[in-house]
Design a protein around this motif. Structure first.
Motif, PDB file in Angstrom:
ATOM      1  N   PRO A  31       0.822  -1.219   0.000  1.00 22.71           N
ATOM      2  CA  PRO A  31       0.000   0.000   0.000  1.00 22.71           C
ATOM      3  C   PRO A  31       0.852   1.263   0.000  1.00 22.71           C
ATOM      4  O   PRO A  31       0.502   2.259  -0.643  1.00 22.71           O
ATOM      5  CB  PRO A  31      -0.822  -0.134   1.285  1.00 22.71           C
ATOM      6  CG  PRO A  31      -0.859  -1.596   1.562  1.00 22.71           C
ATOM      7  CD  PRO A  31       0.471  -2.117   1.098  1.00 22.71           C
ATOM      8  N   LEU A  47      -1.769  -5.340  -2.097  1.00 26.37           N
ATOM      9  CA  LEU A  47      -3.018  -4.591  -2.203  1.00 26.37           C
ATOM     10  C   LEU A  47      -4.229  -5.496  -2.135  1.00 26.37           C
ATOM     11  O   LEU A  47      -4.161  -6.683  -2.476  1.00 26.37           O
ATOM     12  CB  LEU A  47      -3.044  -3.821  -3.533  1.00 26.37           C
ATOM     13  CG  LEU A  47      -1.980  -2.749  -3.751  1.00 26.37           C
ATOM     14  CD1 LEU A  47      -2.116  -2.166  -5.148  1.00 26.37           C
ATOM     15  CD2 LEU A  47      -2.073  -1.661  -2.700  1.00 26.37           C
ATOM     16  N   GLU A  51      -8.731  -2.113  -3.782  1.00 25.89           N
ATOM     17  CA  GLU A  51      -7.748  -1.054  -3.951  1.00 25.89           C
ATOM     18  C   GLU A  51      -7.216  -1.034  -5.383  1.00 25.89           C
ATOM     19  O   GLU A  51      -6.997   0.039  -5.960  1.00 25.89           O
ATOM     20  CB  GLU A  51      -6.610  -1.245  -2.949  1.00 25.89           C
ATOM     21  CG  GLU A  51      -7.036  -0.984  -1.503  1.00 25.89           C
ATOM     22  CD  GLU A  51      -5.992  -1.393  -0.488  1.00 25.89           C
ATOM     23  OE1 GLU A  51      -6.034  -0.846   0.631  1.00 25.89           O
ATOM     24  OE2 GLU A  51      -5.152  -2.262  -0.806  1.00 25.89           O
TER      25      GLU A  51
END
Length: 293
Positions: A31, A47, A51
């Protein structure tokens, strides 16, 4: 909520590979790398699916189904967005398109024309054999000194017009060195159509064919026959006033470092042709055109 439209199941194994590939690429990106908070409740590395969907600008349901290997439609534009989000390199991007069963657009110009140093070394060391590096559409990307001596009219044109097929069919007879053009022209078009069939949905290829059909009635006539032939060695004879005829056999060698590119080498078929190529290489002015069109 609109659900992604499914398509008939095709290539189940490929879809399974697509699901595994996307998951592995997603899990390798943290992230923090994309400016998202890491949080403390992540059960998997990398992720989350939502996302990836958010960063790529696609629906969460659509991306989830894609990663699950379901038979849904995927456009080139959406796959490109996913590829950018997952930071795929050129090989991974090509792999993604293949697994999704979507025709891949041509690579960016800088990727197409990037010439590895070893290719430059190979070209130079093939001299005095004329050799050049071409892409799938026959754009001439690089060449050695012997090739330049044989085809000054090709290598001295602007890069956007430096194409072997274009040269064959648009060079006026007074400046075209190909002696056996009547024999070679149908074969060249048939081989070009073989390559074209892999790029049917690419605007650059379509526009090139349209322009060439307008520029050359002979190409347009041969293109309309729909003849097709796989790439193969071709016997080409060139005529130069300074030395006479030069008989060669052209061979195409695939370059794995540049997908779609090939190394074209012209090998003289007899000692006389070999000596004439060597002379022309040492006297490049002998093949330079003495007039303009």
């Amino acid at each position: 909520m609109t659900r992604p439209r499914t398509v008939p199941v095709r290539g189940g194994r490929r879809r399974h590979e697509l699901a595994s590939f996307l998951r592995s690429r997603r899990e390798r990106i943290t992230p923090e790398e994309v400016g998202m908070p890491s949080g403390s409740r992540r059960r998997t590395p990398g992720l989350r699916r939502e996302e990836v969907a958010q960063l790529a600008g696609v629906g969460v349901t659509w991306y989830t189904w894609l990663e699950q290997g379901r038979p849904i439609n995927a456009s080139a534009q959406v796959l490109d967005a996913v590829a950018r989000t997952l930071r795929l390199d050129a090989a991974e991007r090509e792999h993604l398109y293949r697994l999704a069963d979507v025709p891949q657009p041509p690579p960016a110009t800088d990727e197409t024309h990037a010439l590895p140093q070893d290719m430059r070394t190979i070209l130079d060391n093939l001299d005095p054999l004329p050799a050049a590096l071409l892409n799938a559409r026959s754009d001439v990307l690089s060449w050695n000194q012997a090739f330049a001596a044989l085809f000054p009219g090709m290598v001295n044109t602007p890069a956007a017009e430096r194409n072997a097929v274009w040269f064959v069919f648009t060079t006026p007879p007074c400046c075209n060195p190909i002696l056996n053009l009547e024999e070679q022209a149908p074969e060249q078009v048939a081989i070009f159509r073989y390559r074209y069939s892999r790029h049917l949905h690419e605007p650059e290829w379509q526009e090139f064919v349209q322009r060439l059909c307008k520029a050359s009635p002979e190409f347009a006539r041969l293109w309309a026959t729909h003849d097709v032939a796989p790439p193969r060695p071709c016997d080409k004879v060139f005529r130069y006033p300074a030395v006479g005829d030069v008989a060669t056999r052209s061979t195409n060698l695939e370059v794995t470092a540049l997908p779609g590119a090939r190394l074209v080498v012209y090998t003289p078929v007899d000692d006389e042709s070999r000596e004439r190529i060597a002379w022309l290489r040492d006297h490049p002015e002998a093949t330079a055109p003495d007039h303009r069109h």
